[in-house]
Write a protein that holds these residues in place. Structure first.
Motif, PDB file in Angstrom:
ATOM      1  N   GLU A  21     -37.525 -42.154 -70.839  1.00 59.60           N
ATOM      2  CA  GLU A  21     -38.559 -42.605 -69.910  1.00 59.60           C
ATOM      3  C   GLU A  21     -39.800 -43.091 -70.670  1.00 59.60           C
ATOM      4  O   GLU A  21     -40.370 -44.138 -70.342  1.00 59.60           O
ATOM      5  CB  GLU A  21     -38.942 -41.455 -68.972  1.00 59.60           C
ATOM      6  CG  GLU A  21     -39.878 -41.849 -67.860  1.00 59.60           C
ATOM      7  CD  GLU A  21     -40.131 -40.689 -66.912  1.00 59.60           C
ATOM      8  OE1 GLU A  21     -41.310 -40.463 -66.586  1.00 59.60           O
ATOM      9  OE2 GLU A  21     -39.159 -40.010 -66.520  1.00 59.60           O
ATOM     10  N   TYR A  39     -39.998 -44.389 -73.630  1.00 61.51           N
ATOM     11  CA  TYR A  39     -39.757 -45.648 -74.348  1.00 61.51           C
ATOM     12  C   TYR A  39     -39.045 -46.704 -73.500  1.00 61.51           C
ATOM     13  O   TYR A  39     -38.705 -47.766 -73.999  1.00 61.51           O
ATOM     14  CB  TYR A  39     -38.975 -45.384 -75.641  1.00 61.51           C
ATOM     15  CG  TYR A  39     -39.844 -44.732 -76.680  1.00 61.51           C
ATOM     16  CD1 TYR A  39     -40.610 -45.501 -77.547  1.00 61.51           C
ATOM     17  CD2 TYR A  39     -39.927 -43.349 -76.775  1.00 61.51           C
ATOM     18  CE1 TYR A  39     -41.431 -44.915 -78.491  1.00 61.51           C
ATOM     19  CE2 TYR A  39     -40.751 -42.750 -77.716  1.00 61.51           C
ATOM     20  CZ  TYR A  39     -41.496 -43.531 -78.569  1.00 61.51           C
ATOM     21  OH  TYR A  39     -42.312 -42.951 -79.494  1.00 61.51           O
ATOM     22  N   GLN A  40     -38.806 -46.375 -72.247  1.00 56.43           N
ATOM     23  CA  GLN A  40     -38.164 -47.284 -71.291  1.00 56.43           C
ATOM     24  C   GLN A  40     -36.828 -47.807 -71.820  1.00 56.43           C
ATOM     25  O   GLN A  40     -36.561 -49.011 -71.861  1.00 56.43           O
ATOM     26  CB  GLN A  40     -39.107 -48.432 -70.929  1.00 56.43           C
ATOM     27  CG  GLN A  40     -40.364 -47.940 -70.251  1.00 56.43           C
ATOM     28  CD  GLN A  40     -41.330 -49.040 -69.918  1.00 56.43           C
ATOM     29  OE1 GLN A  40     -41.202 -50.183 -70.363  1.00 56.43           O
ATOM     30  NE2 GLN A  40     -42.324 -48.702 -69.106  1.00 56.43           N
TER      31      GLN A  40
END
Length: 112
Positions: free
Chosen positions: A43, A45-46
């Motif tokens: 989440e 670092y997407q």
């Protein structure tokens, strides 16, 4: 077993972190030192959990390979044990020799 692995990875990371990429360092630090979950890192670092997992596993192998080749962690442990033995020997057999005690202390301080 999990605590032992975490301790080993943290030790390897401490010695070899500067040889890793920035992303590898960030993921390893978050996962092992800060106890983030794969999902939390993903989440942050997407990216997917799988991407984080793959990166961490690959980095673990890299760290183990560095240690296999360079022996920095294992040499440190051996040196530390030998210095402890030396310190105890000096305290037991030469308790009044401040010069010798000081020399042992200087050796111990080199690794810190």
């Amino acid at each position: 077993m999990e605590i032992e692995k975490t301790n080993r990875m943290n030790a390897l990371f401490e010695f070899y972190a500067t040889l890793l990429t920035e992303k590898q360092m960030n993921y390893m630090e978050l996962y092992y030192a800060d106890d983030f979950s794969l999902g939390e890192i993903a989440e942050e670092y997407q990216v997917s959990r799988q991407a984080v997992y793959d990166n961490i596993k690959r980095t673990e192998k890299i760290l183990e390979e560095y240690e296999r080749k360079l022996h920095l962690v294992s040499d440190y442990i051996v040196r530390d044990e030998q210095l402890d033995k030396l310190e105890n020997y000096v305290k037991e057999h030469y308790p009044k020799d401040e010069t010798l005690a000081s020399a042992v202390k200087e050796l111990q301080d080199l690794d810190e």
